[in-house]
Structures are given as structure tokens and as C-alpha cells.
Design a protein around this motif. Structure first.
Motif, PDB file in Angstrom:
ATOM      1  N   TYR A 155       4.066 -16.840  16.283  1.00 50.69           N
ATOM      2  CA  TYR A 155       4.505 -17.238  14.938  1.00 50.69           C
ATOM      3  C   TYR A 155       4.552 -16.024  14.011  1.00 50.69           C
ATOM      4  O   TYR A 155       4.360 -16.123  12.822  1.00 50.69           O
ATOM      5  N   GLU A 156       4.811 -14.840  14.614  1.00 48.89           N
ATOM      6  CA  GLU A 156       4.799 -13.616  13.835  1.00 48.89           C
ATOM      7  C   GLU A 156       5.954 -13.578  12.839  1.00 48.89           C
ATOM      8  O   GLU A 156       7.059 -13.993  13.146  1.00 48.89           O
ATOM      9  N   VAL A 157       5.661 -13.049  11.669  1.00 51.38           N
ATOM     10  CA  VAL A 157       6.694 -12.829  10.684  1.00 51.38           C
ATOM     11  C   VAL A 157       7.731 -11.866  11.279  1.00 51.38           C
ATOM     12  O   VAL A 157       7.383 -10.988  12.073  1.00 51.38           O
ATOM     13  N   PHE A 158       8.974 -12.014  10.892  1.00 51.31           N
ATOM     14  CA  PHE A 158      10.053 -11.167  11.392  1.00 51.31           C
ATOM     15  C   PHE A 158       9.772  -9.700  11.120  1.00 51.31           C
ATOM     16  O   PHE A 158       9.422  -9.321   9.998  1.00 51.31           O
ATOM     17  N   ASN A 159       9.937  -8.876  12.163  1.00 50.84           N
ATOM     18  CA  ASN A 159       9.841  -7.419  12.037  1.00 50.84           C
ATOM     19  C   ASN A 159       8.498  -6.978  11.437  1.00 50.84           C
ATOM     20  O   ASN A 159       8.437  -6.051  10.629  1.00 50.84           O
ATOM     21  N   GLY A 160       7.441  -7.665  11.856  1.00 50.61           N
ATOM     22  CA  GLY A 160       6.115  -7.455  11.277  1.00 50.61           C
ATOM     23  C   GLY A 160       5.584  -6.043  11.387  1.00 50.61           C
ATOM     24  O   GLY A 160       4.966  -5.536  10.447  1.00 50.61           O
ATOM     25  N   GLU A 161       5.791  -5.383  12.529  1.00 44.85           N
ATOM     26  CA  GLU A 161       5.290  -4.010  12.683  1.00 44.85           C
ATOM     27  C   GLU A 161       5.945  -3.067  11.684  1.00 44.85           C
ATOM     28  O   GLU A 161       5.282  -2.223  11.084  1.00 44.85           O
ATOM     29  N   ASN A 162       7.252  -3.211  11.513  1.00 48.12           N
ATOM     30  CA  ASN A 162       7.973  -2.377  10.542  1.00 48.12           C
ATOM     31  C   ASN A 162       7.520  -2.693   9.117  1.00 48.12           C
ATOM     32  O   ASN A 162       7.370  -1.787   8.288  1.00 48.12           O
ATOM     33  N   LEU A 163       7.291  -3.959   8.848  1.00 47.24           N
ATOM     34  CA  LEU A 163       6.810  -4.372   7.527  1.00 47.24           C
ATOM     35  C   LEU A 163       5.487  -3.682   7.208  1.00 47.24           C
ATOM     36  O   LEU A 163       5.331  -3.080   6.134  1.00 47.24           O
ATOM     37  N   ILE A 164       4.534  -3.742   8.146  1.00 47.85           N
ATOM     38  CA  ILE A 164       3.234  -3.106   7.937  1.00 47.85           C
ATOM     39  C   ILE A 164       3.402  -1.596   7.756  1.00 47.85           C
ATOM     40  O   ILE A 164       2.803  -0.990   6.855  1.00 47.85           O
ATOM     41  N   HIS A 165       4.225  -0.976   8.580  1.00 46.48           N
ATOM     42  CA  HIS A 165       4.470   0.471   8.459  1.00 46.48           C
ATOM     43  C   HIS A 165       4.985   0.822   7.066  1.00 46.48           C
ATOM     44  O   HIS A 165       4.506   1.765   6.424  1.00 46.48           O
ATOM     45  N   ASN A 166       5.977   0.072   6.589  1.00 46.14           N
ATOM     46  CA  ASN A 166       6.568   0.379   5.282  1.00 46.14           C
ATOM     47  C   ASN A 166       5.579   0.145   4.146  1.00 46.14           C
ATOM     48  O   ASN A 166       5.517   0.926   3.191  1.00 46.14           O
ATOM     49  N   ILE A 167       4.785  -0.919   4.243  1.00 47.53           N
ATOM     50  CA  ILE A 167       3.796  -1.177   3.197  1.00 47.53           C
ATOM     51  C   ILE A 167       2.716  -0.093   3.216  1.00 47.53           C
ATOM     52  O   ILE A 167       2.279   0.374   2.153  1.00 47.53           O
ATOM     53  N   LYS A 168       2.309   0.356   4.397  1.00 50.17           N
ATOM     54  CA  LYS A 168       1.343   1.462   4.480  1.00 50.17           C
ATOM     55  C   LYS A 168       1.910   2.717   3.819  1.00 50.17           C
ATOM     56  O   LYS A 168       1.192   3.444   3.113  1.00 50.17           O
ATOM     57  N   THR A 169       3.186   2.982   4.028  1.00 48.52           N
ATOM     58  CA  THR A 169       3.837   4.126   3.386  1.00 48.52           C
ATOM     59  C   THR A 169       3.789   3.988   1.868  1.00 48.52           C
ATOM     60  O   THR A 169       3.471   4.949   1.156  1.00 48.52           O
ATOM     61  N   LEU A 170       4.084   2.797   1.374  1.00 44.68           N
ATOM     62  CA  LEU A 170       4.055   2.561  -0.071  1.00 44.68           C
ATOM     63  C   LEU A 170       2.641   2.681  -0.629  1.00 44.68           C
ATOM     64  O   LEU A 170       2.441   3.231  -1.720  1.00 44.68           O
ATOM     65  N   ILE A 171       1.659   2.182   0.107  1.00 46.46           N
ATOM     66  CA  ILE A 171       0.267   2.311  -0.335  1.00 46.46           C
ATOM     67  C   ILE A 171      -0.110   3.786  -0.433  1.00 46.46           C
ATOM     68  O   ILE A 171      -0.744   4.211  -1.402  1.00 46.46           O
ATOM     69  N   SER A 172       0.282   4.565   0.548  1.00 49.18           N
ATOM     70  CA  SER A 172      -0.006   5.996   0.529  1.00 49.18           C
ATOM     71  C   SER A 172       0.619   6.665  -0.690  1.00 49.18           C
ATOM     72  O   SER A 172      -0.025   7.475  -1.377  1.00 49.18           O
ATOM     73  N   LYS A 173       1.883   6.337  -0.966  1.00 51.51           N
ATOM     74  CA  LYS A 173       2.559   6.885  -2.149  1.00 51.51           C
ATOM     75  C   LYS A 173       1.843   6.458  -3.429  1.00 51.51           C
ATOM     76  O   LYS A 173       1.660   7.260  -4.344  1.00 51.51           O
ATOM     77  N   ALA A 174       1.452   5.192  -3.477  1.00 51.89           N
ATOM     78  CA  ALA A 174       0.765   4.688  -4.670  1.00 51.89           C
ATOM     79  C   ALA A 174      -0.569   5.401  -4.869  1.00 51.89           C
ATOM     80  O   ALA A 174      -0.887   5.842  -5.976  1.00 51.89           O
ATOM     81  N   ARG A 175      -1.331   5.530  -3.814  1.00 55.20           N
ATOM     82  CA  ARG A 175      -2.642   6.187  -3.934  1.00 55.20           C
ATOM     83  C   ARG A 175      -2.481   7.654  -4.356  1.00 55.20           C
ATOM     84  O   ARG A 175      -3.256   8.154  -5.169  1.00 55.20           O
ATOM     85  N   SER A 176      -1.472   8.332  -3.814  1.00 58.68           N
ATOM     86  CA  SER A 176      -1.296   9.750  -4.136  1.00 58.68           C
ATOM     87  C   SER A 176      -0.841   9.970  -5.574  1.00 58.68           C
ATOM     88  O   SER A 176      -0.974  11.073  -6.101  1.00 58.68           O
ATOM     89  N   THR A 177      -0.321   8.947  -6.208  1.00 62.06           N
ATOM     90  CA  THR A 177       0.139   9.068  -7.596  1.00 62.06           C
ATOM     91  C   THR A 177      -0.726   8.253  -8.562  1.00 62.06           C
ATOM     92  O   THR A 177      -0.342   8.057  -9.710  1.00 62.06           O
ATOM     93  N   HIS A 178      -1.853   7.753  -8.064  1.00 63.06           N
ATOM     94  CA  HIS A 178      -2.782   6.968  -8.893  1.00 63.06           C
ATOM     95  C   HIS A 178      -2.123   5.715  -9.462  1.00 63.06           C
ATOM     96  O   HIS A 178      -2.447   5.291 -10.571  1.00 63.06           O
ATOM     97  N   THR A 179      -1.188   5.145  -8.685  1.00 65.30           N
ATOM     98  CA  THR A 179      -0.533   3.903  -9.076  1.00 65.30           C
ATOM     99  C   THR A 179      -1.425   2.737  -8.657  1.00 65.30           C
ATOM    100  O   THR A 179      -1.821   2.653  -7.494  1.00 65.30           O
ATOM    101  N   PRO A 180      -1.751   1.845  -9.575  1.00 65.58           N
ATOM    102  CA  PRO A 180      -2.599   0.706  -9.223  1.00 65.58           C
ATOM    103  C   PRO A 180      -1.956  -0.165  -8.128  1.00 65.58           C
ATOM    104  O   PRO A 180      -0.734  -0.319  -8.076  1.00 65.58           O
ATOM    105  N   ILE A 181      -2.816  -0.730  -7.295  1.00 63.98           N
ATOM    106  CA  ILE A 181      -2.363  -1.603  -6.214  1.00 63.98           C
ATOM    107  C   ILE A 181      -2.975  -2.984  -6.415  1.00 63.98           C
ATOM    108  O   ILE A 181      -4.197  -3.116  -6.564  1.00 63.98           O
ATOM    109  N   PHE A 182      -2.108  -3.977  -6.406  1.00 62.62           N
ATOM    110  CA  PHE A 182      -2.523  -5.370  -6.541  1.00 62.62           C
ATOM    111  C   PHE A 182      -2.148  -6.107  -5.262  1.00 62.62           C
ATOM    112  O   PHE A 182      -1.012  -5.995  -4.783  1.00 62.62           O
ATOM    113  N   TYR A 183      -3.084  -6.857  -4.738  1.00 61.23           N
ATOM    114  CA  TYR A 183      -2.850  -7.712  -3.579  1.00 61.23           C
ATOM    115  C   TYR A 183      -2.872  -9.152  -4.056  1.00 61.23           C
ATOM    116  O   TYR A 183      -3.714  -9.524  -4.881  1.00 61.23           O
ATOM    117  N   VAL A 184      -1.988  -9.960  -3.510  1.00 53.45           N
ATOM    118  CA  VAL A 184      -2.016 -11.390  -3.766  1.00 53.45           C
ATOM    119  C   VAL A 184      -2.338 -12.055  -2.435  1.00 53.45           C
ATOM    120  O   VAL A 184      -1.736 -11.732  -1.409  1.00 53.45           O
TER     121      VAL A 184
END
Length: 179
Positions: A18-47
């Protein structure tokens, strides 16, 4: 000021069979965004979505937990919700305003429910939005493939804000005194 908003990327969305479509790529892209956010002190909100007993996102279960590859760190904000709207009966708006957030970079699951609803509601609440076109996902319907649903929402939600890919999403270092 911008914030990264990650909607419902929880273990229950990656259950075998029941995996979400393209889940591995989704996680990879979100990890990339988290890294960018952390490196620029951009707040991260999880829902984090909360479901009832026996459901994949049953509150307090392993399925309910945020995916371990993108888990929150100290200082990140986790918002609990029970509907597709990340603002409805949650402290999201209050927490964003408290930090001076005016622009949300939106990612997550499920494109056609929680992501779509939250994008539209954010605009109604006065926020600018950027939907990250390759960092949200869903499941196929009887009529459409998951990719068709994602493509449709990327096209439709461009009327509400920016729609950019992970690599095109801009994070900038905030001016002193704003962190």
C-alpha cells in the motif's frame, strides 16, 4: 520569512502493498529540502495525521509516526490534525504567525486531499505558497494514475502560488535578527 511544511509523511503511508506512489523519490526529495532548510535556518513544520483504532495512521502506533528518514529534530514544530486541512482546529496558523512566517514551501502526502486542501487554505489565510512539484504524492484512483493526479494538482495549484521542483525551490539565509 519562509517555512518548510511537510504534511503526513508517516510510516503508515509506506506499508508494504500500500506504498504511496514513488515513495523512495518522495523521501529523497523531502530530505533534500530539509537539508536546504536547515542550512538556511528555515523553520520546519511537520503535520501529523491522527486516525482512529485500526486505521493505518492510528494515533500512537508505528504507522502514525513520522517516517524515520525525515524525522523532526529539536526545534522543529509538529502539528497534530484529524482532517485534510492542516489549519482546521490546529495551532498551525498561530505557530506560523508567532515565528513571522509569510511563505510556506509545501510537501507531503496526499496530493489530492491534505496537500491540496492545505495549499488552498494557506492562501485563504494570507500565506504565499510554493508547492514542491516533485515532493508530494498520492495513490491511483479508479480513473487516474497517481502521476496523473500529481500532474493535475501541479497544474491547478499554480493558480494559488508557485509550483517548483525540489532543485528550483529557493531557500535563502534570513537577515540577522529574524531567527
Amino acid at each position: 520569512m519562509k517555512a518548510l511544511l511537510i504534511i503526513d509523511v508517516q510510516n503508515g503511508m509506506f506499508l508494504k502493498g500500500y506504498e504511496v506512489f514513488n515513495g523512495e523519490n518522495l523521501i529523497h526529495n523531502i530530505k533534500t529540502l530539509i537539508s536546504k532548510a536547515r542550512s538556511t535556518h528555515t523553520p520546519i513544520f511537520y503535520v501529523q495525521h491522527n486516525e482512529g483504532e485500526g486505521e493505518p495512521l492510528e494515533t500512537g502506533t508505528i504507522g502514525w509516526e513520522i517516517h524515520p528518514e525525515i524525522a523532526p529534530e529539536e526545534g522543529d514544530v509538529v502539528i497534530q490534525k484529524t482532517t485534510p486541512d492542516s489549519f482546521f482546529k490546529t495551532p498551525l496558523d498561530e505557530e506560523l504567525k508567532k515565528r513571522g512566517i509569510e511563505h510556506l514551501i509545501i510537501t507531503g502526502i496526499q496530493t489530492d486531499l491534505c496537500v491540496d486542501t492545505t495549499c488552498r487554505r494557506a492562501v485563504s489565510e494570507g500565506y504565499k505558497i510554493t508547492l514542491v512539484s516533485d515532493a508530494h504524492s498520492t495513490w491511483p484512483s479508479e480513473e487516474l494514475t497517481a502521476q496523473q493526479i500529481i500532474n493535475h494538482h501541479n497544474g491547478t495549484l499554480r493558480w494559488f502560488g508557485n509550483v517548483l521542483g525540489t532543485e528550483g525551490t529557493g531557500f535563502s539565509v534570513p537577515k540577522k535578527g529574524l531567527i
